[in-house]
Design an enzyme around this catalytic site. Structure first.
Site, PDB file in Angstrom:
ATOM      1  N   ASP A 233      34.423  34.766  38.933  1.00  0.00           N
ATOM      2  CA  ASP A 233      35.866  34.590  38.731  1.00  0.00           C
ATOM      3  C   ASP A 233      36.485  35.730  37.950  1.00  0.00           C
ATOM      4  OD1 ASP A 233      38.235  33.027  39.063  1.00  0.00           O
ATOM      5  OD2 ASP A 233      38.084  32.351  36.996  1.00  0.00           O
ATOM      6  N   SER A 255      44.138  30.429  39.181  1.00  0.00           N
ATOM      7  CA  SER A 255      43.338  30.012  40.337  1.00  0.00           C
ATOM      8  C   SER A 255      43.715  28.600  40.772  1.00  0.00           C
ATOM      9  CB  SER A 255      41.842  30.052  39.989  1.00  0.00           C
ATOM     10  OG  SER A 255      41.454  31.328  39.546  1.00  0.00           O
ATOM     11  N   GLN A 305      38.520  32.557  47.043  1.00  0.00           N
ATOM     12  CA  GLN A 305      39.415  31.929  46.077  1.00  0.00           C
ATOM     13  C   GLN A 305      40.857  32.123  46.512  1.00  0.00           C
ATOM     14  OE1 GLN A 305      40.621  33.320  41.776  1.00  0.00           O
ATOM     15  NE2 GLN A 305      38.689  32.187  41.578  1.00  0.00           N
TER      16      GLN A 305
END
Length: 320
Positions: A233, A255, A305
């Site tokens: 991430d 996110s 993502q």
């Protein structure tokens, strides 16, 4: 969370392969360490909080995977995870992780995890685990040809190089000093870092070598996957901003969801190449895809993502 040993696979350990010469990674001893409260109930605390003062999504994903992995036997390993961030995390309080043993099968097992703060879910997560099943059906893309990490500047040295540029505008100098002051438990080396004059012509693509700081060891495949979840991430959604950052200032970026697929054993404390690209952005959202490659060219992990990206125009200014 012990499990069969991770093969070396020719990755090369560098200075992080000798436990006697390196400290145990803080990712193992602190960041991803959970306190058991009851069966399938854990409490996690925070290590690094971004300047946004929201919890770092990678830590929540990594801790949720730690919790899920504690509920399966040693001979099965995660092959995929899918999760949604539903509320902002509060860095002032711990996170409770509640594990549900959704299904335990002979080959595949599913675990669901809910992360809770202030009595409300902030994050929902599902992971699937599989017993090793060899198959003759195998293929993968080829790893990009890039310089090895030993030939590249580390993150701090690269920032120092930017800061020495007399043409660097003061607002960028402040931002770079803020980045340099952050203590993150991973090491990064950018492939083809842009010069100041290139910032206005960047594609939504980036590659960097990355590894955990400190020693993790060979024997725990599950923990390496949890560390990779943390790593995955970092700077990921920012890939979607690369062509736009010179004319838009980020107002809000967070996110929405995160998915990972684990393909082959790897060492998260060894250098891996993180290849990131954003095939699309629009509607105040951005989509990013990523691949983590071992040094020997094996594709270890794939990621995807989507996130919210809200911006406002920068004040008109001369070229960098």
């Amino acid at each position: 969370m012990s499990s069969p040993q991770v093969p070396e696979d020719g990755q090369g350990s560098g200075d992080s392969g000798d436990p006697s010469g390196d400290l145990r990674s803080v990712l193992v001893t602190s960041v991803l360490s959970l306190e058991p409260l009851d069966e399938d109930l854990f409490r996690g605390r925070h290590y690094w909080v971004p300047t946004t003062q929201r919890l770092f999504g990678g830590q929540i994903v990594g801790q949720a995977l730690v919790a899920a992995a504690k509920s399966v036997s040693e001979d099965i390993h995660v092959h995929s995870l899918h999760c949604y961030f539903v509320r902002a995390g509060d860095p002032k309080v711990p996170v409770l992780y509640q594990v549900e043993r959704t299904r335990t099968g002979s080959s595949f097992s599913v675990r669901s995890v809910k992360a809770v703060q202030h009595g409300k879910p902030i994050f929902i997560f599902q992971a699937s685990f599989q017993q090793t099943q060899p198959s003759p059906v195998q293929h993968q893309f080829s790893m990009p040809a890039v310089p090895p990490p030993e030939e590249l500047l580390d993150h701090q040295a690269l920032i120092d190089q930017y800061l020495r540029d007399p043409n660097l505008k003061e607002k960028y100098r402040v931002g770079l000093n803020r980045i340099a002051a952050q203590e993150v438990p991973i090491e990064i080396k950018l492939v083809n870092p842009p010069t100041l004059s290139q910032l206005q012509r960047m594609e939504p693509k980036q590659m960097f070598w990355v590894r955990a700081r400190g020693y993790i060891g060979e024997g725990d495949i599950k923990m390496h996957c949890c560390v990779a979840a943390y790593i995955s991430d970092y700077a990921f959604l920012g890939t979607a901003l690369l062509p736009h950052q010179w004319k838009h200032k980020v107002h809000f970026m967070v996110s929405l969801d995160h998915s990972m697929w684990f393909h082959a054993p790897f060492r998260a404390d060894h250098w891996m190449l993180y290849e990131c690209e954003s095939p699309w952005a629009g509607g105040s959202r951005g989509l990013v895809h990523g691949r983590l490659w071992r040094r020997d060219g094996i594709l270890a992990v794939s990621c995807a993502q989507e996130g919210v990206i809200r911006v406002k125009p920068r004040v008109s200014e001369s070229k960098l």
